[in-house]
Design a protein around this motif. Structure first.
Motif, PDB file in Angstrom:
ATOM      1  N   UNK A   2       0.839  -1.203   0.000  1.00  0.00           N
ATOM      2  CA  UNK A   2       0.000   0.000   0.000  1.00  0.00           C
ATOM      3  C   UNK A   2       0.873   1.252   0.000  1.00  0.00           C
ATOM      4  N   UNK A   3       1.985   1.212   0.737  1.00  0.00           N
ATOM      5  CA  UNK A   3       2.909   2.355   0.736  1.00  0.00           C
ATOM      6  C   UNK A   3       3.477   2.600  -0.651  1.00  0.00           C
ATOM      7  N   UNK A   6       0.874   4.296  -2.814  1.00  0.00           N
ATOM      8  CA  UNK A   6       0.732   5.712  -2.493  1.00  0.00           C
ATOM      9  C   UNK A   6       1.911   6.534  -3.003  1.00  0.00           C
ATOM     10  N   UNK A   7       3.131   6.010  -2.886  1.00  0.00           N
ATOM     11  CA  UNK A   7       4.314   6.724  -3.367  1.00  0.00           C
ATOM     12  C   UNK A   7       4.299   6.884  -4.884  1.00  0.00           C
ATOM     13  N   UNK A   8       3.862   5.852  -5.593  1.00  0.00           N
ATOM     14  CA  UNK A   8       3.831   5.951  -7.048  1.00  0.00           C
ATOM     15  C   UNK A   8       2.718   6.876  -7.528  1.00  0.00           C
ATOM     16  N   UNK A  17       0.719   4.629 -12.859  1.00  0.00           N
ATOM     17  CA  UNK A  17      -0.674   4.740 -12.415  1.00  0.00           C
ATOM     18  C   UNK A  17      -1.492   3.537 -12.879  1.00  0.00           C
ATOM     19  N   UNK A  18      -1.239   3.066 -14.077  1.00  0.00           N
ATOM     20  CA  UNK A  18      -1.930   1.874 -14.573  1.00  0.00           C
ATOM     21  C   UNK A  18      -1.583   0.661 -13.719  1.00  0.00           C
ATOM     22  N   UNK A  19      -0.307   0.518 -13.393  1.00  0.00           N
ATOM     23  CA  UNK A  19       0.129  -0.613 -12.561  1.00  0.00           C
ATOM     24  C   UNK A  19      -0.457  -0.510 -11.157  1.00  0.00           C
ATOM     25  N   UNK A  20      -0.444   0.692 -10.589  1.00  0.00           N
ATOM     26  CA  UNK A  20      -0.978   0.837  -9.234  1.00  0.00           C
ATOM     27  C   UNK A  20      -2.484   0.610  -9.194  1.00  0.00           C
ATOM     28  N   UNK A  21      -3.181   1.029 -10.244  1.00  0.00           N
ATOM     29  CA  UNK A  21      -4.626   0.781 -10.277  1.00  0.00           C
ATOM     30  C   UNK A  21      -4.917  -0.715 -10.343  1.00  0.00           C
ATOM     31  N   UNK A  22      -4.128  -1.430 -11.129  1.00  0.00           N
ATOM     32  CA  UNK A  22      -4.308  -2.887 -11.214  1.00  0.00           C
ATOM     33  C   UNK A  22      -4.001  -3.557  -9.880  1.00  0.00           C
ATOM     34  N   UNK A  23      -2.915  -3.138  -9.243  1.00  0.00           N
ATOM     35  CA  UNK A  23      -2.568  -3.708  -7.934  1.00  0.00           C
ATOM     36  C   UNK A  23      -3.630  -3.389  -6.890  1.00  0.00           C
ATOM     37  N   UNK A  24      -4.116  -2.170  -6.905  1.00  0.00           N
ATOM     38  CA  UNK A  24      -5.136  -1.765  -5.933  1.00  0.00           C
ATOM     39  C   UNK A  24      -6.415  -2.569  -6.128  1.00  0.00           C
TER      40      UNK A  24
END
Length: 75
Positions: A2-3, A6-8, A17-24
């Motif tokens: 999660x950290x 948030x950092x990315x 952002x695409x990767x973080x959205x998929x991970x989220x």
């Protein structure tokens, strides 16, 4: 994890952002693997066992008895 998400987000890079959205979106499923060692393959394997069991029983006429036998065989 999660950290890192948030950092990315603070970097404001579209690729990240695409990767973080998929991970989220899949975070619960990903963490479930590391906590309980469960994957979708476990579920699919169990479904195939039920199908095979049903085929060997020549269909299900009495649902209560079928569930009873399922519990005895797979619990």
């Amino acid at each position: 994890m999660v950290n890192w998400i948030e950092k990315t987000k603070l970097l404001k890079l579209n690729d990240f952002n695409t990767a973080t959205n998929s991970l989220k979106y899949h975070l619960k499923t990903i963490l479930n693997f590391f906590i309980k060692r469960h994957t979708n393959a476990n579920t699919e394997s169990f479904k195939s066992k039920i199908k095979l069991f049903r085929a060997n029983q020549k269909g299900v006429l009495d649902v209560k008895f079928f569930l009873f036998k399922m519990e005895k065989n797979f619990a």
